[in-house]
Design a protein around this motif. Sequence first.
Motif, PDB file in Angstrom:
ATOM      1  N   GLU A 162     -67.811  29.758  55.416  1.00 27.38           N
ATOM      2  CA  GLU A 162     -67.123  28.924  54.428  1.00 27.38           C
ATOM      3  C   GLU A 162     -66.778  29.683  53.150  1.00 27.38           C
ATOM      4  OE1 GLU A 162     -66.145  25.775  54.900  1.00 27.38           O
ATOM      5  OE2 GLU A 162     -66.917  25.865  56.964  1.00 27.38           O
ATOM      6  N   GLN A 163     -67.100  30.985  53.155  1.00 27.67           N
ATOM      7  CA  GLN A 163     -66.825  31.861  51.991  1.00 27.67           C
ATOM      8  C   GLN A 163     -67.503  31.329  50.727  1.00 27.67           C
ATOM      9  OE1 GLN A 163     -62.538  32.252  51.827  1.00 27.67           O
ATOM     10  NE2 GLN A 163     -62.510  33.736  53.504  1.00 27.67           N
ATOM     11  N   ILE A 164     -68.765  30.934  50.888  1.00 27.94           N
ATOM     12  CA  ILE A 164     -69.596  30.506  49.763  1.00 27.94           C
ATOM     13  C   ILE A 164     -70.454  31.695  49.335  1.00 27.94           C
ATOM     14  CG2 ILE A 164     -71.400  28.910  49.021  1.00 27.94           C
ATOM     15  CD1 ILE A 164     -70.411  26.956  51.142  1.00 27.94           C
ATOM     16  N   SER A 197     -70.367  27.554  40.978  1.00 34.42           N
ATOM     17  CA  SER A 197     -70.713  26.136  40.841  1.00 34.42           C
ATOM     18  C   SER A 197     -69.711  25.225  41.524  1.00 34.42           C
ATOM     19  CB  SER A 197     -70.820  25.763  39.356  1.00 34.42           C
ATOM     20  OG  SER A 197     -69.584  26.000  38.695  1.00 34.42           O
ATOM     21  N   ASN A 198     -68.485  25.708  41.756  1.00 36.86           N
ATOM     22  CA  ASN A 198     -67.471  24.893  42.435  1.00 36.86           C
ATOM     23  C   ASN A 198     -67.830  24.626  43.898  1.00 36.86           C
ATOM     24  OD1 ASN A 198     -65.815  24.733  40.125  1.00 36.86           O
ATOM     25  ND2 ASN A 198     -64.868  26.723  40.590  1.00 36.86           N
ATOM     26  N   LYS A 216     -70.264  21.411  48.403  1.00 35.32           N
ATOM     27  CA  LYS A 216     -70.182  21.805  49.813  1.00 35.32           C
ATOM     28  C   LYS A 216     -71.567  22.211  50.348  1.00 35.32           C
ATOM     29  CE  LYS A 216     -66.513  24.040  50.994  1.00 35.32           C
ATOM     30  NZ  LYS A 216     -65.509  25.121  51.208  1.00 35.32           N
ATOM     31  N   ILE A 217     -72.292  23.035  49.566  1.00 42.70           N
ATOM     32  CA  ILE A 217     -73.608  23.478  50.043  1.00 42.70           C
ATOM     33  C   ILE A 217     -74.610  22.327  50.024  1.00 42.70           C
ATOM     34  CG2 ILE A 217     -74.575  24.244  47.823  1.00 42.70           C
ATOM     35  CD1 ILE A 217     -74.872  26.141  51.144  1.00 42.70           C
ATOM     36  N   LEU A 220     -78.352  26.036  39.706  1.00 41.19           N
ATOM     37  CA  LEU A 220     -77.769  26.649  40.915  1.00 41.19           C
ATOM     38  C   LEU A 220     -78.766  27.535  41.669  1.00 41.19           C
ATOM     39  CD1 LEU A 220     -74.181  27.596  39.664  1.00 41.19           C
ATOM     40  CD2 LEU A 220     -74.972  25.475  40.734  1.00 41.19           C
ATOM     41  N   LYS A 221     -80.037  27.445  41.325  1.00 41.01           N
ATOM     42  CA  LYS A 221     -81.074  28.154  42.076  1.00 41.01           C
ATOM     43  C   LYS A 221     -81.779  27.142  42.986  1.00 41.01           C
ATOM     44  CE  LYS A 221     -81.852  31.678  38.529  1.00 41.01           C
ATOM     45  NZ  LYS A 221     -82.828  32.294  37.594  1.00 41.01           N
TER      46      LYS A 221
END
Length: 527
Positions: free
Chosen positions: A75-77, A96-97, A101-102, A119-120
């Motif tokens: 998914e190119q994350i 963060s965008n 999705k995650i 974001l951790k």
Amino acid sequence: MRKPFNSKLFFFILATLFGVILSLPTFLQTQGPKITLGLDLQGGLNLLLGVKSEEAIKVRYATLASAINHYSAEEQILLDKLAVSEDALSFELLDSNEKAKIDKYLSEQEGLEVIEKDLKYTLRLTSNEKINLENFAIEQAIGNIRNRLDQFGLSEPSVIKQGNDAILVQLPGIKTQEEEQRALELISKGGHLQMMAVDEARNARVATMSEVEAQSYGDVILPFINNPQQTILLKAIPILDGSMLTDARAAYDNNGQPIINFTLNSQGGRIFADFSGKNIGNRMAVVLDGKVYSAPVIRERIGGGSGQISGGFNVSEASDIAIALRSGALPAPVFLLEKRSVGPSLGADSIKASMIALISGAVLVMLFMAFYYGIAGVIANLAMVVNILLVIAVMAIFGATLTLPGMAGIILTVGMAVDANVIINERIREGFRAGENFIKSMENGYMNASRAIFDSNLTSLIAAVLLYVFGTGAIKGFAITMSIGIIASVITAIVGTHGIFRLLQERIMKSGNYALWFGYRSCKRKL
């Protein structure tokens, strides 16, 4: 007057032929369906294994990390610091965008507690999920070990749960030290296959690198199977693992050396192809149970979802590893708690003692029946012999294992087999005492006795079924022979002997000597 040859007699003849034909391979040890002797009768190996079920939790974290790594790449994350510890999995989301999705992907994973701050992410399995994994590890270990032993070619291995966290393994027919060692290795082999990327940037100094330093890079140091002194630095998160494997077979390469060909499922094949396509010129290691078997350079994209493992195997090693891979990896390591060998001589003594008990018991029952019931007792003895043959034939068809408790069940069946005929003969005698002729006494005797026979045998059958359902090991063997014997005795007694008496009814009435036919001496010679 009824026809002498009747349907019940025809059915009894068929049952007799069925029992004789299908029990002969067991008695003569020829080709065909036959009973296998259990551990206590032919000797073998008895093992009690413990399961490190907590290791299944670590495997679950590693598998989850591999899945997240593949999902993020697909998914190119952008993720960073993806790592697995003893009791958690962590990573950092760089964009963060991509958070929604995650988060959606993680919410779809069952039994997972997700903690996120700035974001951790820290992922932990819930308490219920850990308990389920540990229980599942034991159940899956039982299934996988049983599959391995079946494919290994051992006759009727027994693998059952013992207590809450142990596995009892019984291997009949293991007689040599070499067979014992090979079986132990096959049982204990983890069979955990992983494809892992080589850390090409740091591998040059792997010889001087510590485990702690490797972990700080998200790597792991593993030895080669052929040379434990030689190590290689690999990315700790595997590309894929053995859970995506569908088949594994021993084969030979172009030089005639044994190898293992494996096939992946559609998901594994896609991951394998994607990784190889993006890493041409780099190495990918084939790791089995923490040992590196090979680390070839990727020359081109590998499609088709298949590959091979080479590592200087001999033929038996390649075959055993293929069996372990094909039957499934053990979700948690097993260790030996107890080992006990049963010698063939002890098995021979058990067989001898059992046969003496069976033959002497049968002879005594036959003598009593013939003495007390005359020719009717001889007919009951014939039904008893057919009963035993039917028990052996049915067990042979299903490939059942005969153990010492099973022999006890057969011996008990000898006594139970004539019980129905005793009831029937006594009912016929009652008819004689009431002044009835033979035909009426016979028909009323069978009709009245059938109710009592069905009731008593039904309760015994229910008890035997419950023993099989709730019992283990030896109790199951006893219950199986008892159940088959009960059903066979109803067939031979109610159907078989009734058909014989109908065949002989005219001769019995002409002779009028009921004392000879039924051991009945207090009635008139003719009614």
